[in-house]
Scaffold this motif. Structure first.
Motif, mmCIF file in Angstrom:
data_model
loop_
_atom_site.group_PDB
_atom_site.id
_atom_site.type_symbol
_atom_site.label_atom_id
_atom_site.label_comp_id
_atom_site.label_asym_id
_atom_site.label_seq_id
_atom_site.Cartn_x
_atom_site.Cartn_y
_atom_site.Cartn_z
ATOM 1 N N ALA A 170 6.218 5.752 -2.466
ATOM 2 C CA ALA A 170 5.808 4.803 -3.069
ATOM 3 C C ALA A 170 6.878 5.137 -4.395
ATOM 4 O O ALA A 170 7.762 4.644 -5.004
ATOM 5 N N THR A 171 7.093 6.588 -4.736
ATOM 6 C CA THR A 171 8.563 6.920 -5.793
ATOM 7 C C THR A 171 10.078 6.318 -4.980
ATOM 8 O O THR A 171 10.679 5.904 -5.583
ATOM 9 N N ALA A 172 9.773 6.580 -3.591
ATOM 10 C CA ALA A 172 11.481 6.284 -3.460
ATOM 11 C C ALA A 172 11.084 5.007 -3.320
ATOM 12 O O ALA A 172 12.563 4.477 -3.884
ATOM 13 N N ALA A 173 10.510 4.371 -2.702
ATOM 14 C CA ALA A 173 10.257 2.491 -3.296
ATOM 15 C C ALA A 173 11.165 2.099 -4.600
ATOM 16 O O ALA A 173 12.126 0.978 -4.462
ATOM 17 N N PRO A 209 0.804 -1.022 -0.152
ATOM 18 C CA PRO A 209 -0.228 -0.082 0.309
ATOM 19 C C PRO A 209 0.615 1.650 -0.007
ATOM 20 O O PRO A 209 0.836 2.254 0.371
ATOM 21 N N LEU A 210 2.217 1.616 -0.518
ATOM 22 C CA LEU A 210 2.910 2.357 -0.262
ATOM 23 C C LEU A 210 2.228 3.616 -0.573
ATOM 24 O O LEU A 210 1.704 3.736 -2.135
ATOM 25 N N MET A 211 2.713 4.807 -1.353
ATOM 26 C CA MET A 211 1.389 6.124 -1.474
ATOM 27 C C MET A 211 2.807 7.438 -1.748
ATOM 28 O O MET A 211 3.593 7.385 -0.842
ATOM 29 N N SER A 213 8.295 -4.126 -0.432
ATOM 30 C CA SER A 213 9.577 -3.693 0.182
ATOM 31 C C SER A 213 9.433 -2.384 -0.053
ATOM 32 O O SER A 213 10.252 -2.660 -1.049
ATOM 33 N N ALA A 214 9.883 -1.825 1.230
ATOM 34 C CA ALA A 214 10.564 -0.634 1.000
ATOM 35 C C ALA A 214 11.936 -0.244 1.283
ATOM 36 O O ALA A 214 12.886 0.387 1.741
ATOM 37 N N ASP A 215 12.268 -1.484 2.263
ATOM 38 C CA ASP A 215 13.389 -0.922 2.649
ATOM 39 C C ASP A 215 14.499 -1.661 1.827
ATOM 40 O O ASP A 215 14.750 -2.738 1.039
ATOM 41 N N SER A 216 15.808 -1.158 1.627
ATOM 42 C CA SER A 216 16.857 -1.227 0.750
ATOM 43 C C SER A 216 17.448 -2.482 0.534
ATOM 44 O O SER A 216 17.098 -3.542 -0.758
ATOM 45 N N HIS A 217 17.706 -3.243 1.623
ATOM 46 C CA HIS A 217 18.608 -4.183 2.547
ATOM 47 C C HIS A 217 17.701 -5.178 1.704
ATOM 48 O O HIS A 217 17.749 -6.335 0.897
#
Length: 279
Positions: free
Chosen positions: A34-37, A28-30, A236-240
């Motif tokens: 969402a853009t950064a992810a 549900p990224l907004m 996932s929004a976490d880079s790792h």
């Protein structure tokens, strides 16, 4: 963690169109999240982004793609349209609105998000999608949340369904659904591929091979999906974690390990019933 392989796995949706087996789920990224992810995922090696009209983040996904600087030809972009567009002409309109929000002139994969059988027009929507493939607007089409009974009606209209994206994880294995897909040459897409709470990731069927292979439980579960030939779109929004989720092509599970994860099936139905839920 071992290095991400140079070439991630793909599957053929339709002749000549291949889809990366791991994509970035964006619900549900907004907005800026969402853009950064999306920027981060593309920089981490993702080449498949999954979104939908109902997620209300297509414009944010567009901005993420723009900021990443990736060539559009190098990205596989999937989105889905809502029930309001369920007609042949409506699907054309849905496409026009989607590409506007996403800032592109074509889609790689366009899906009917929910069948809404009470409305009784999802077959028309699929016919509209085939029209879009025929005129070159989209590369491939598919459906989401369609039960075998829904798929059968589409097939009875003379259409071969290329892909069906469904809720699928080791505890919600939907064996009957998957058997129908296999019997009719339908590629399976898995959303929520790591479950809603991830409790099964601590089960020995998952944690033991994770320990043996030096991987996380999530990597084992995603490897289970792709080794079964399914397309999985974990969010996932976490880079790792993004990098870990993509790194499932440098190892393999044994048949015994695969069978142990298969056995986690509880028989529980999907969270939402597509005979009654729609948008």
């Amino acid at each position: 963690m071992s290095g991400i392989t140079d070439e991630i796995g793909t599957a053929e949706v339709t002749p000549g169109v291949r889809i990366p087996l791991i994509g970035l789920g964006t619900w549900p990224l907004m907005d800026e999240d969402a853009t950064a992810a999306v920027v981060q995922a593309i920089n981490n090696g993702y080449r498949h982004i999954d979104t939908a009209e109902n997620y209300r983040n297509e414009a944010a996904v567009r901005e993420g793609i723009r900021r990443s600087g990736i060539d559009r030809a190098d990205l596989f972009l999937t989105t889905k349209f809502n029930t309001r567009w369920h007609s042949r002409s409506g699907v054309r309109d849905a496409f026009g609105e989607a590409v506007k929000r996403l800032g592109t002139d074509h889609l790689d994969l366009f899906l009917v998000h929910w069948p809404n059988p009470q409305q009784g027009r999802f077959v028309e929507a699929c016919e509209g999608l085939q029209d879009l493939v025929d005129n070159g607007s989209i590369r491939a089409w598919g459906v989401s949340n369609f039960k075998p009974a829904h798929l059968r009606l589409v097939q009875d209209a003379g259409l071969a369904v290329p892909l069906n994206q469904i809720q699928l994880d080791p505890e919600h294995g939907q064996a009957g659904q998957l058997a129908y897909h296999r019997g009719h040459g339908i590629l399976t897409g898995a959303y929520s591929p790591l479950g809603r709470n991830g409790g099964f990731l601590n089960h020995p069927a998952v944690s033991s091979p994770a320990r043996e292979l030096g991987k996380t439980g999530a990597q084992i579960a995603l490897r289970w999906h792709v080794q079964h030939g399914r397309v999985a779109v974990p969010k996932s929004a976490d880079s790792h974690r993004q990098r870990e989720n993509l790194d499932v092509f440098s190892f393999a599970l044994t048949q015994q390990q695969m069978s142990a994860i298969d056995a986690l099936e509880t028989g529980a139905p999907p969270r939402l019933d597509s005979d009654t839920y729609f948008h």
